[in-house]
Design an enzyme around this catalytic site. Structure first.
Site, PDB file in Angstrom:
ATOM      1  N   HIS A   1      -4.136   1.786   7.662  1.00 22.50           N
ATOM      2  CA  HIS A   1      -2.756   2.301   7.648  1.00 22.50           C
ATOM      3  C   HIS A   1      -2.617   3.430   6.619  1.00 22.50           C
ATOM      4  CE1 HIS A   1       1.784   1.492   7.812  1.00 22.50           C
ATOM      5  NE2 HIS A   1       1.664   2.253   6.741  1.00 22.50           N
ATOM      6  N   GLU A   2      -3.191   3.228   5.423  1.00 24.22           N
ATOM      7  CA  GLU A   2      -3.061   4.234   4.354  1.00 24.22           C
ATOM      8  C   GLU A   2      -3.899   5.478   4.641  1.00 24.22           C
ATOM      9  OE1 GLU A   2      -0.575   3.739   2.574  1.00 24.22           O
ATOM     10  OE2 GLU A   2      -0.437   1.599   2.981  1.00 24.22           O
TER      11      GLU A   2
ATOM     12  N   GLY B   1       0.845  -1.191   0.000  1.00 25.96           N
ATOM     13  CA  GLY B   1       0.000   0.000   0.000  1.00 25.96           C
ATOM     14  C   GLY B   1       0.878   1.237   0.000  1.00 25.96           C
TER      15      GLY B   1
ATOM     16  N   GLN C   1       3.069  10.043   1.149  1.00 23.13           N
ATOM     17  CA  GLN C   1       4.400   9.434   1.232  1.00 23.13           C
ATOM     18  C   GLN C   1       5.301   9.802   0.065  1.00 23.13           C
ATOM     19  OE1 GLN C   1       2.540   5.363   2.018  1.00 23.13           O
ATOM     20  NE2 GLN C   1       4.534   5.167   2.999  1.00 23.13           N
TER      21      GLN C   1
ATOM     22  N   HIS D   1      -2.074   7.670   6.852  1.00 19.78           N
ATOM     23  CA  HIS D   1      -1.070   8.479   6.152  1.00 19.78           C
ATOM     24  C   HIS D   1      -1.697   9.776   5.627  1.00 19.78           C
ATOM     25  CE1 HIS D   1       2.701   6.327   6.013  1.00 19.78           C
ATOM     26  NE2 HIS D   1       2.163   5.206   5.565  1.00 19.78           N
TER      27      HIS D   1
ATOM     28  N   CYS E   1       6.265  -0.070   7.182  1.00 21.52           N
ATOM     29  CA  CYS E   1       5.886   1.061   6.329  1.00 21.52           C
ATOM     30  C   CYS E   1       7.085   1.476   5.489  1.00 21.52           C
ATOM     31  CB  CYS E   1       5.428   2.219   7.210  1.00 21.52           C
ATOM     32  SG  CYS E   1       4.996   3.702   6.283  1.00 21.52           S
ATOM     33  N   LEU E   2       6.846   1.768   4.210  1.00 16.91           N
ATOM     34  CA  LEU E   2       7.945   2.185   3.330  1.00 16.91           C
ATOM     35  C   LEU E   2       8.573   3.501   3.799  1.00 16.91           C
ATOM     36  CD1 LEU E   2       6.413   1.298  -0.167  1.00 16.91           C
ATOM     37  CD2 LEU E   2       8.116   0.007   1.131  1.00 16.91           C
TER      38      LEU E   2
HETATM   39 NI    NI Z   1       2.966   3.280   5.399  1.00 12.64          NI
END
Ligand code: NI
Length: 191
Positions: A144-145, A45, A50, A148, A102-103
């Site tokens: 989670h997204e 995701g 991000q 963000h 998470c990236l």
């Molecule tokens: Ni993330």
């Protein structure tokens, strides 16, 4: 085009993204680029925040995992692609815990408590209204997204002690990296 993923403690990650009025070709291109970047980086995701864009859009692809003839797990991408514009969680229930990563927070995984099940309203990449009922990893990833898009990272959802420990470690690592880059530049300047 691959996009640059912002990493903690980049302050932009705290930005509350803005609602999209109209789905344009430009936005579709952003969604495509986000999906490509997500695959290259090995995520399931990615939210626009991000990649430094303050728009309420996310992409997701929960891989399908099957066993091959030798009993080894094979995961297949591209079957569960979701490109969501203005996602809003309208209903949630139950509770689940999953070890998230998470990236934007590389090298950290931690158990996060979330709702186990949810309903979500959004637009797709054609600007059509969609409603999704999600459970399991998809429900976790959606929460989670959406976090963000509100400037919230999964580490913000941890207990105070654990959160501080992780944040201090990450800031130290980022500072050390910045110092390395500065050193490398200084060396170059001498030569
Ligand atoms: Ni993330």
């Amino acid at each position: 085009m691959l996009l640059n993923i912002l990493k903690y403690p980049d302050p932009f990650l705290k930005t509350k993204a803005k609602t999209v009025d109209v789905v344009t070709d430009e936005l579709r291109e952003l969604l495509d680029n986000m999906l490509k970047t997500m695959y290259v980086e090995g995520g399931i995701g990615l939210a626009a925040t991000q990649v430094g864009v303050a728009k309420r859009v996310v992409v997701l692809d929960i891989p399908i995992t099957t066993e091959d003839e030798y009993g080894d797990e094979q995961s297949e991408q591209g079957k569960n692609v979701l490109k969501l514009v203005n996602p809003v969680i309208t209903d949630e229930s139950g509770e689940t815990t999953y070890e998230e990563g998470c990236l934007s927070v590389p090298g950290v995984r931690a158990d996060v408590k979330r709702s186990a099940e949810l309903r979500l309203q959004a637009m797709d990449e054609d600007g059509k209204d969609v409603e999704i009922h999600a459970t399991g990893l998809l429900a976790i990833a959606i929460q989670h997204e959406v976090d963000h898009l509100n400037g919230v990272l999964f580490i913000d959802r941890l207990g105070l002690v654990k959160r501080d420990l992780i944040k201090r470690r990450l800031k130290k690592a980022a500072a050390a990296k910045a110092e390395d880059i500065a050193d490398a530049k200084a060396e170059k300047a001498v030569l």
